[in-house]
Design a protein around this motif. Sequence first.
Motif, short mmCIF file in Angstrom:
data_model
loop_
_atom_site.label_atom_id
_atom_site.label_comp_id
_atom_site.label_asym_id
_atom_site.label_seq_id
_atom_site.Cartn_x
_atom_site.Cartn_y
_atom_site.Cartn_z
N LEU A 40 0.80 -1.23 0.00
CA LEU A 40 0.00 0.00 0.00
C LEU A 40 0.83 1.28 0.00
O LEU A 40 0.65 2.14 -0.84
CB LEU A 40 -0.95 0.00 1.20
N SER A 52 -1.53 3.69 -2.29
CA SER A 52 -2.16 4.60 -1.32
C SER A 52 -1.50 5.97 -1.36
O SER A 52 -2.18 7.00 -1.21
CB SER A 52 -2.09 4.03 0.09
N SER A 91 -2.98 3.36 5.91
CA SER A 91 -4.30 3.10 5.36
C SER A 91 -5.05 2.41 6.49
O SER A 91 -4.57 1.40 6.99
CB SER A 91 -4.22 2.19 4.15
N SER A 109 -7.98 0.31 -0.34
CA SER A 109 -7.70 -1.11 -0.57
C SER A 109 -8.82 -2.00 -0.05
O SER A 109 -9.59 -1.60 0.83
CB SER A 109 -6.39 -1.53 0.11
N ASN A 110 -8.88 -3.18 -0.63
CA ASN A 110 -9.71 -4.27 -0.12
C ASN A 110 -8.76 -5.34 0.40
O ASN A 110 -7.78 -5.69 -0.27
CB ASN A 110 -10.59 -4.84 -1.23
N LEU A 111 -9.00 -5.85 1.58
CA LEU A 111 -8.10 -6.81 2.18
C LEU A 111 -8.89 -7.81 3.01
O LEU A 111 -10.13 -7.80 3.01
CB LEU A 111 -7.05 -6.10 3.04
N ASN A 187 -0.56 -9.69 2.01
CA ASN A 187 0.54 -8.91 2.59
C ASN A 187 1.59 -9.82 3.22
O ASN A 187 2.80 -9.59 3.07
CB ASN A 187 -0.01 -7.94 3.63
N SER A 214 -12.04 -3.23 4.35
CA SER A 214 -11.62 -2.15 3.46
C SER A 214 -10.82 -1.15 4.27
O SER A 214 -11.14 -0.87 5.43
CB SER A 214 -12.83 -1.44 2.83
N LEU A 248 -6.85 1.22 -7.07
CA LEU A 248 -7.59 0.42 -6.09
C LEU A 248 -7.45 -1.07 -6.38
O LEU A 248 -7.52 -1.90 -5.46
CB LEU A 248 -9.06 0.82 -6.13
#
Length: 250
Positions: A40, A52, A91, A109-111, A187, A214, A248
Motif C-alpha cells: 500500500l 495509497s 491506510s 484497498s480491499n483486504l 501482505n 476495506s 484500487l
Amino acid sequence: MRLIIHSLIFLLCISLSICTFAKEGIEANLLAVANNNQLLQYYENGENKGPSIEILQAILKEAQLDAKVEFMPWVRAFSIASNKPNTLILSMIKTPERESDFHWLIKVSNLARVFISLENKPENYVDNLQQAKQKLTAVVIGSAGYSELTEQGFSEKKNLYVVSDGELMVTLLENGRVDLVYGDPVNIQNILNKRGETKVAIRYKEIGPENERSSYIAISKATDVAIVNRLQQAARKFEKTAEYTRLLMQ
C-alpha cells in the motif's frame, strides 16, 4: 450609485473568499502518517511509493493542499492521527469503534483478516476461533485485528503475541515463536517474497465475507471543516477516474 456600491461589495466578498482560500492552503500544515506496507505505502530510495501514496497525492493536488508523509509504527501513527488536528492517516480499516472518530476520505484497498499458519506445520492450521484460541497468535498492537481478537476473548496473557508491525509478525511465524499470525494473507506472502523466502508456504481457511475488510485514508476529527470539505470534494472527484480504479485494483 447603489448598483456600483453593490458591485463593489460583491467584488470585495469574492476577493476575501479567494484570500481565505489561499490562506487555508498556506496554514494547513497537513501531516500524513502511515506504517510501512509494501502493498500500500512504503518509503524506498528516498521516495514515498505505493498505490495509497498515489491516491493521497492525487486528492491533495486536486484540493490544492500539501502534506508531509511520515512512516512509523502503527500504534504511534494511530495515536497521532487520533489526537492531532490536520493529520491524515494511511491506510486504516474502518471499524464501528473508529467510524465517528475520523473523517473518512477515500477507500484505498480491499483486504482480509484471517488466521495464517505455515504449510509445513499442519498442526497449527485452524478454521475457527475456538481452535485459534488454543494457539499463540501474533497481531499488530493497536490494529483493527488486535481489537477484533481481544473483543472475541483473546488475551496477551494467554494466546496473543503483540508486535509493532507486520514484518515482525512474519519473522515470529518463520522462527516458530508463534503458531499463527492474524492479518492479510496477500501482505504476509508479499513480505515472505521480498525476503526471498519462496519455499515458505502459508496456509489459511478460504476467505469469506466475514473476513473481508476495506482500508481508507482518513483525517483527524479535529481538523478544520474547510480543509475536510476540500479533501472530501477532491476525493469524490478522483473516485470517478480510471486512475483511481487502477490504483484500487493494485
